[in-house]
Write an enzyme that holds these catalytic residues in place. Structure first.
Site, PDB file in Angstrom:
ATOM      1  N   CYS A  44       0.883  -1.241  -0.031  1.00 22.58           N
ATOM      2  CA  CYS A  44      -0.093   0.263   0.008  1.00 22.58           C
ATOM      3  C   CYS A  44       0.728   1.400   0.045  1.00 22.58           C
ATOM      4  O   CYS A  44       1.719   1.441   0.903  1.00 22.58           O
ATOM      5  CB  CYS A  44      -0.921   0.001   1.212  1.00 22.58           C
ATOM      6  SG  CYS A  44      -1.779   1.428   1.638  1.00 22.58           S
ATOM      7  N   TYR A 175      -5.429   6.574  -9.263  1.00 22.36           N
ATOM      8  CA  TYR A 175      -6.708   5.831  -8.798  1.00 22.36           C
ATOM      9  C   TYR A 175      -7.685   6.504  -9.605  1.00 22.36           C
ATOM     10  O   TYR A 175      -8.619   5.750 -10.077  1.00 22.36           O
ATOM     11  CB  TYR A 175      -6.689   5.912  -7.324  1.00 22.36           C
ATOM     12  CG  TYR A 175      -5.918   5.129  -6.418  1.00 22.36           C
ATOM     13  CD1 TYR A 175      -6.288   3.820  -6.042  1.00 22.36           C
ATOM     14  CD2 TYR A 175      -4.711   5.718  -6.126  1.00 22.36           C
ATOM     15  CE1 TYR A 175      -5.505   2.895  -5.174  1.00 22.36           C
ATOM     16  CE2 TYR A 175      -3.769   4.494  -5.354  1.00 22.36           C
ATOM     17  CZ  TYR A 175      -4.455   3.476  -4.865  1.00 22.36           C
ATOM     18  OH  TYR A 175      -3.449   2.645  -4.259  1.00 22.36           O
TER      19      TYR A 175
END
Length: 334
Positions: A44, A175
């Site tokens: 992450c 994203y």
């Protein structure tokens, strides 16, 4: 979990648990050695920031760390890297257990990084942006000798300004491309992302770091996205105007940081690829993880020293990565 929302632009939920761990304990959680555990996943980018800052500041003996595996299901990140699939300190198999200790009806996503209060087993905060700033400013009593000033007072306004644009346009921008639900949303996201990368190219053409002449929080925040750009964002998220390796200034800047102790030694390319290509099954239904790209070029000379600057200012690099916290052999840029 993150999903494509058909027909719309990707919007990140930014309502995190805002409780803070501070020197004065004003939120009920004072800084105390050994009391808290930082839960991360190497895959992450938001958690990678916390791993880097903890290492740069030398907080290993003060704030323990637990690593979740690279993949998770719809419920939670899991401790499948640990013996028996259980975190050895918190004694839980799923990070959600610590969230539910805090709030049995916790309604939002189970995210990393999270800091857990070990005595109660409850999450204190998952506010990744504030978390690293507090490690720099509230945990100073426990910083290692020679720890860098990642958030120096005289540069905070500029760091905040740069970091805000990096977050909205780059960290979150990739994203926005990857989870766009329509061609129109994707096209707009793509243009925004590469406009920002062009701005960063211009900014970094004449200076070694984003703000001032040393590494700051702003560099940490940009680095974790750049490290993932070619392995996942270029292909998986369709951020494919050019690879990072085809953007000379940003590529040299990223390699400079990667080769700086505390940065590249926290990056696990294998886990990064496993996470994105397996967990995001709506984008990659086959869940096939690509073999490329070749990563040894991260260790090639970058030439950024010619711009001056001192990575750690008046401080020193961190020492070797602690036993048990090293990226597994073959997972880096060997």
């Amino acid at each position: 979990m993150t999903y494509v929302n058909p027909g719309s632009e990707f919007t990140r939920d930014t309502n995190y648990i805002s409780t803070r761990i501070t020197a004065d304990g004003r939120d009920g959680f004072p800084v105390e050695p050994g009391r808290y555990r930082l839960i991360v996943a190497r895959a992450c980018p938001w958690a990678n920031r916390a791993i880097i800052v903890r290492r740069l500041l030398g907080l290993e003996d003060v704030l323990s760390i637990g690593f979740c595996g690279p993949t998770h299901d719809q419920r939670s990140w899991t401790f499948d890297l640990d013996p028996g699939g259980v975190d050895p300190v918190l004694k839980i198999p799923r990070l959600q257990d610590a969230y539910f200790k805090r709030d049995p009806d916790y309604p939002k996503g189970i995210t990393v990084p999270a800091i857990v209060d070990v005595p109660t087993g409850a999450v204190v905060t998952n506010d990744f942006a504030q978390m690293t700033l507090d490690l720099s400013t509230e945990w100073t009593e426990y910083h290692r000798e020679g720890a860098p000033q990642l958030y120096p007072e005289h540069l905070r306004d500029e760091i905040d300004s740069v970091a805000k644009r990096v977050y909205t346009e780059v960290n979150n921008g990739v994203y926005r491309c990857g989870f766009a639900g329509s061609q129109e949303a994707y096209d707009a996201a793509y243009d925004r992302l590469f406009t920002a990368l062009d701005w960063l190219t211009e900014r970094l053409s004449g200076q070694r770091y984003l703000v001032g002449d040393t590494i700051t929080e702003a560099d940490v925040r940009l680095f974790t996205t750049l490290a993932r750009f070619d392995p996942v964002y270029h292909g998986h998220f369709k951020c494919n105007r050019s690879k990072l390796a085809e953007m000379p200034v940003l590529w040299a800047y990223a390699r400079d940081l990667f080769q700086t102790p505390g940065f590249g030694d926290t990056v696990d390319f294998v886990q990064i690829k496993q996470h994105y290509y397996i967990v995001h099954a709506d984008i990659n239904p086959t869940q096939i993880v690509p073999k490329g790209p070749v990563l040894a070029n991260w260790l090639t000379p970058h030439g950024r020293e010619a711009l001056g600057g001192r990575p750690f200012g008046d401080g020193t690099p961190p020492g070797p990565v602690r036993e048990g916290e090293r990226v597994p052999a073959g997972h880096g840029a060997e």
